[in-house]
Scaffold this active site. Structure first.
Site, PDB file in Angstrom:
ATOM      1  N   LYS A 114       0.864  -1.179   0.000  1.00  0.00           N
ATOM      2  CA  LYS A 114       0.000   0.000   0.000  1.00  0.00           C
ATOM      3  C   LYS A 114       0.897   1.225   0.000  1.00  0.00           C
ATOM      4  CE  LYS A 114      -4.543   0.699   0.378  1.00  0.00           C
ATOM      5  NZ  LYS A 114      -5.575  -0.289  -0.031  1.00  0.00           N
TER       6      LYS A 114
HETATM    7  N1  GLU Z   1      -7.283  -0.247  -3.323  1.00  0.00           N
HETATM    8  C1  GLU Z   1      -7.990  -1.479  -3.587  1.00  0.00           C
HETATM    9  C2  GLU Z   1      -8.016  -2.346  -2.349  1.00  0.00           C
HETATM   10  O1  GLU Z   1      -7.849  -1.882  -1.252  1.00  0.00           O
HETATM   11  C3  GLU Z   1      -7.457  -2.197  -4.828  1.00  0.00           C
HETATM   12  C4  GLU Z   1      -6.000  -2.562  -4.791  1.00  0.00           C
HETATM   13  C5  GLU Z   1      -5.478  -3.110  -6.121  1.00  0.00           C
HETATM   14  O2  GLU Z   1      -6.241  -3.296  -7.043  1.00  0.00           O
HETATM   15  O3  GLU Z   1      -4.264  -3.343  -6.176  1.00  0.00           O
HETATM   16  O4  GLU Z   1      -8.263  -3.513  -2.430  1.00  0.00           O
END
Ligand code: GLU
Length: 425
Positions: A114
């Protein structure tokens, strides 16, 4: 003039306490040894960067940015970029851990990551946002790449943000690298169906939970907290499935109609220029706390984390909570909901549709190919329904909640991968 934009002190209990509490529980159920527990409790890599931004008026401000890779045992790191004032290293670390479990739970070959910047994107002009995104991207360049770490949209970012990340990376590489991000515009190699994928997954999980509890969607009601990409489309998909959505909210507050809201016109109210759903003409204003306590079948928290605290959980009257957001329930809130027999479809299962289609987008990019909508939709449905069934079976066999079952499956898969790879040197 230079001003440092400090990230605010995070709320207690932090997302990281939540994530570690859940990990401890899964590790206990799996009887993991101390070495494995310590490996999983901490990120593999964490990068903190300062991101200087020249504002349109010439002033320079410096923002705090992060990219955290939690675990790489099962594949390249995967996870979104969050632009929000609450972003800090602990929160991003927790969110990266949840990405590891999410990818493992739905069996896509990624680890978890993240990133983000402590900034309110609404306070910046489009040009400022572009400069901030490009400078942040250049600061995290050593970590990202289609085989290393693949960002995607999250709170406060969208397909335009991903286009800027992709372009900045590609210019530095000297050639186009669409696979470095997912959630891109379709014109740059984005996948059909990615924009609505998280909400599709939330509604598929919600409908599975209604079916399992013997409820007919056509006789069910829902309340949705959050009216961004996830909340608004979830409300729409639930409506399309026959569920009556009684209330929705956004950062400005909520709107409520006991006969059911017409979600299409609530969405139009915003696209017509209203700043919030609150003034929607066919609804009565409702506060966030009252929305969370509405007497409905389904409650979908699809905004930020930590909203279902111990106290709020005592007021929840929904039969089923489907976590569209990441980490909306604190450990205390979770215990209260479990005690009260409220079924919680956990975030790593309920909102995994986004990363599921991110995986499909990445596969298409790696193959320089594009698939039709029905293929994406079928794969998304399969991934969510199969994971839901696996978690439900584990919950039943072990006599534990769906969250604990999802965590046991996910943490178990990552632990197996770590053991099989062994320790270097
Ligand atoms: N931000 C989204 C999540 O928390 C998608 C992450 C992604 O597709 O890599 O799952």
């Amino acid at each position: 003039m230079t001003a440092v934009q400090d990230a605010p002190v995070s709320r207690e209990p932090t997302a990281l306490i939540s994530a570690r509490t859940q990990l401890d529980d899964a590790a206990e159920l799996l009887r993991l040894d101390d070495g494995l527990r310590a490996t999983l409790a901490h990120p593999r890599r964490a990068l903190a960067v300062s991101v200087p931004l020249r504002r349109d008026d010439g002033r320079v401000e410096v923002y705090r940015g992060f990219r955290v890779q939690h675990n790489l045992a099962r594949g390249p790191a995967k996870g979104g970029l969050r632009f929000h004032p609450s972003v800090n290293l602990a929160e991003i670390t927790a969110l990266s851990m949840w990405m590891t479990w999410k990818c493992a739970l739905i069996s896509v070959p990624f680890g978890g990551a993240k990133g983000g910047i402590a900034v309110d994107p609404r306070s910046l002009s489009r040009h400022e946002l572009e400069r901030l995104t490009r400078r942040y991207t250049s600061e995290i360049l050593p970590l990202i790449g289609p085989e290393q770490d693949i960002p995607a949209p999250d709170v406060g970012t969208d397909e335009q943000t991903m286009a800027w990340v992709m372009d900045t990376y590609s210019v530095n590489a000297g050639y186009s690298v669409p696979g470095v991000v997912t959630g891109k515009p379709i014109s740059l190699g984005g996948s059909i169906g990615r924009a609505g994928a998280t909400a599709r997954g939330v509604s598929i999980a919600a409908l599975a939970a209604l079916r399992d509890s013997g409820r007919d969607p056509a006789h069910c009601t829902a309340a949705v907290q959050g009216f961004g990409n996830v909340g608004a489309l979830t409300a729409q998909y639930l409506t399309d499935a026959g569920v009556k959505v009684l209330a929705v909210s956004d950062i400005g507050g909520g709107t409520h109609n006991s006969a059911g809201l017409d979600i299409t016109t609530v969405r139009r109210h915003l696209t017509d220029g209203a700043p919030t759903v609150v003034g929607y003409p066919c609804g009565e204003p409702i506060g966030q706390t009252d929305l969370l306590g509405l007497d409905v079948d389904l409650l979908v928290p699809a905004a930020l984390g930590g909203v279902l605290t111990t106290d709020i959980a005592r007021t929840v009257r929904a039969a089923i909570v489907v976590e569209g957001a990441n980490g909306p329930t604190t450990p205390g809130g979770d215990a209260v909901l479990a005690d009260r027999g409220i079924l919680v479809v956990p975030d790593i299962l309920a909102n995994a549709g986004g990363v599921a289609v991110s995986y499909l987008e990445w596969v298409q990019n790696v193959q320089a190919h594009s698939w039709a909508e029905d293929r994406i939709d079928t794969r998304l449905r399969d991934l969510i329904e199969r994971s839901y069934a696996e978690a439900t079976n584990t919950a039943r066999d072990r006599g534990i909640s769906l969250r604990r079952a999802a965590n046991v499956i996910a943490v178990g898969r990552v632990a197996t991968a770590i053991r099989q790879r062994g320790l270097y040197p």
